[in-house]
Design an enzyme around this catalytic site. Structure first.
Site, mmCIF file in Angstrom:
data_model
loop_
_atom_site.group_PDB
_atom_site.id
_atom_site.type_symbol
_atom_site.label_atom_id
_atom_site.label_comp_id
_atom_site.label_asym_id
_atom_site.label_seq_id
_atom_site.Cartn_x
_atom_site.Cartn_y
_atom_site.Cartn_z
ATOM 1 N N GLU A 92 16.189 -127.133 42.439
ATOM 2 C CA GLU A 92 15.985 -128.311 43.279
ATOM 3 C C GLU A 92 16.696 -129.533 42.705
ATOM 4 O O GLU A 92 17.279 -130.328 43.444
ATOM 5 C CB GLU A 92 14.491 -128.582 43.474
ATOM 6 C CG GLU A 92 13.791 -127.544 44.337
ATOM 7 C CD GLU A 92 14.436 -127.370 45.701
ATOM 8 O OE1 GLU A 92 14.655 -128.376 46.402
ATOM 9 O OE2 GLU A 92 14.742 -126.217 46.064
ATOM 10 N N HIS A 121 8.599 -127.697 48.561
ATOM 11 C CA HIS A 121 9.832 -126.970 48.335
ATOM 12 C C HIS A 121 10.865 -127.951 47.796
ATOM 13 O O HIS A 121 11.466 -127.719 46.763
ATOM 14 C CB HIS A 121 10.304 -126.316 49.634
ATOM 15 C CG HIS A 121 11.537 -125.483 49.492
ATOM 16 N ND1 HIS A 121 11.992 -124.649 50.492
ATOM 17 C CD2 HIS A 121 12.452 -125.379 48.496
ATOM 18 C CE1 HIS A 121 13.116 -124.049 50.106
ATOM 19 N NE2 HIS A 121 13.415 -124.484 48.903
ATOM 20 N N HIS A 163 19.988 -130.509 44.696
ATOM 21 C CA HIS A 163 19.636 -131.622 45.578
ATOM 22 C C HIS A 163 19.393 -132.939 44.849
ATOM 23 O O HIS A 163 19.886 -133.987 45.277
ATOM 24 C CB HIS A 163 18.401 -131.247 46.399
ATOM 25 C CG HIS A 163 18.538 -129.970 47.152
ATOM 26 N ND1 HIS A 163 19.394 -129.830 48.215
ATOM 27 C CD2 HIS A 163 17.940 -128.746 46.980
ATOM 28 C CE1 HIS A 163 19.317 -128.580 48.689
ATOM 29 N NE2 HIS A 163 18.445 -127.914 47.957
#
Length: 262
Positions: free
Chosen positions: A146, A88, A150
C-alpha cells in the site's frame, strides 16, 4: 484479492482549528507556511495550495474491506476474522481520475514499515494492527504494498515536506491520514444506521441508499466475492485532514444488483 491490486490517523485534526493555523505538513510544526484546512483538492483553492498540504493527486479512492464477506468463500489466514470494516487502502488519482502508482524511488521502497511506524508512533501502529488487516495474515507485506504502490504518490508525505525529516515521518503522515479518512466515511456507521445486518441479503440499491443516507454525495462501487459483499470503494476529494464527498467514481460494481449477501 480485489480489482485494484493483488493484495487486498493518528488522530483526525479537529475542525475547530483555525483554517490558517496549520503548518503545511501537520507533522512538522517547523515547516514554513500554513495549511488551509478548508481547502479541497481538485478545486480552485487547490491551485494556490502547497503540495505538502493538499496532494498533487487529489482524487482519492478509499477502499474499505469487509473480511467477513471475503472469508466466507475464500481461504483466509487469520486466527480471528474482523467483524468491523477494515482498510484496504486509499489510492491517489489525478484530478482527471487517472490512477497513479509507484511514484517513489528506491530510497522510499521500504521493507520495514511495521518497525518504522512502531518506533515513531506506537498508537498509530496499534490502530493499523486493528483496522488495516491483511487476509493473508502478513500485515507487513500488505502495508509495504500500500505504501510503495500508493502512499508514494501522496505528496504531503514526501520527505521534502519535513524541515528535519526523521525516519518514519512519511509513513506516519500517510497512514494517519488514511485512517482519518476511513473514520470519516466508516461503512459500519452507515450500515448500522440503516439496519443492515450480517446474515441477510440486500439489493445494490438498498446498500447504496444506506451509504448515501449517512454520507450524502458519496459515490461508491460495491465489490463482491462469491456473492458476498467484501469491499466498498468510495471516491472523495482530499483535504489536509480527510476528504470531501462528491468525487466521481470510475470503478464499477462487481456484485449482483438484485442479491448481495452480507
Amino acid at each position: 484479492m480485489f480489482a485494484r491490486s493483488a493484495f487486498l490517523l493518528g488522530s483526525l485534526m479537529l475542525a475547530s482549528v483555525s483554517a490558517k493555523a496549520l503548518p503545511f505538513n501537520p507533522r512538522d510544526a517547523a515547516a514554513d507556511g500554513t495549511c488551509d484546512v478548508t481547502a479541497v483538492a481538485c478545486s480552485n483553492a487547490a491551485s494556490t495550495s502547497n503540495s505538502c498540504c493538499l496532494p498533487t493527486n487529489g482524487h482519492i479512492v478509499l477502499s474499505q474491506q469487509w473480511l467477513t464477506g471475503y472469508c466466507a468463500t475464500k481461504s483466509c489466514q487469520l486466527d480471528t476474522v474482523p467483524t468491523t470494516w477494515t482498510l484496504h487502502g486509499a489510492w491517489p488519482d489525478t484530478c482527471a481520475g487517472v490512477n497513479k502508482e509507484n511514484c517513489g524511488d528506491d530510497s522510499t521502497q521500504y521493507t520495514d514499515i511495521a518497525t518504522q511506524v512502531q518506533n515513531i508512533d506506537a498508537n498509530l501502529y496499534q490502530e493499523m494492527i486493528d483496522i488495516w488487516v491483511s487476509y493473508t495474515g502478513d500485515n507487513e507485506k500488505f502495508w509495504e504494498h500500500e505504501w510503495n504502490t500508493h502512499g508514494s504518490c501522496w505528496s504531503p508525505a514526501s520527505q521534502s515536506c519535513f524541515s528535519n525529516f526523521q525516519t518514519g515521518q512519511d509513513l506516519q503522515t500517510y497512514f494517519s491520514w488514511v485512517i482519518s479518512l476511513r473514520n470519516q466515511f466508516e461503512m459500519g456507521a452507515a450500515f448500522d444506521a440503516a439496519g443492515i445486518t450480517t446474515g441477510s441479503s440486500y439489493t445494490a440499491d438498498q446498500i447504496r441508499s444506506a451509504i448515501t443516507a449517512t454520507y450524502p454525495g458519496l459515490n461508491v462501487a460495491l465489490r463482491c466475492t462469491g456473492g458476498y459483499l467484501s469491499e466498498v470503494y468510495s471516491a472523495v476529494y482530499a483535504t489536509s485532514t480527510g476528504g470531501q464527498a462528491g468525487a466521481p467514481m470510475s470503478d464499477s460494481d462487481s456484485c449482483d444488483a438484485d442479491s448481495i449477501n452480507f
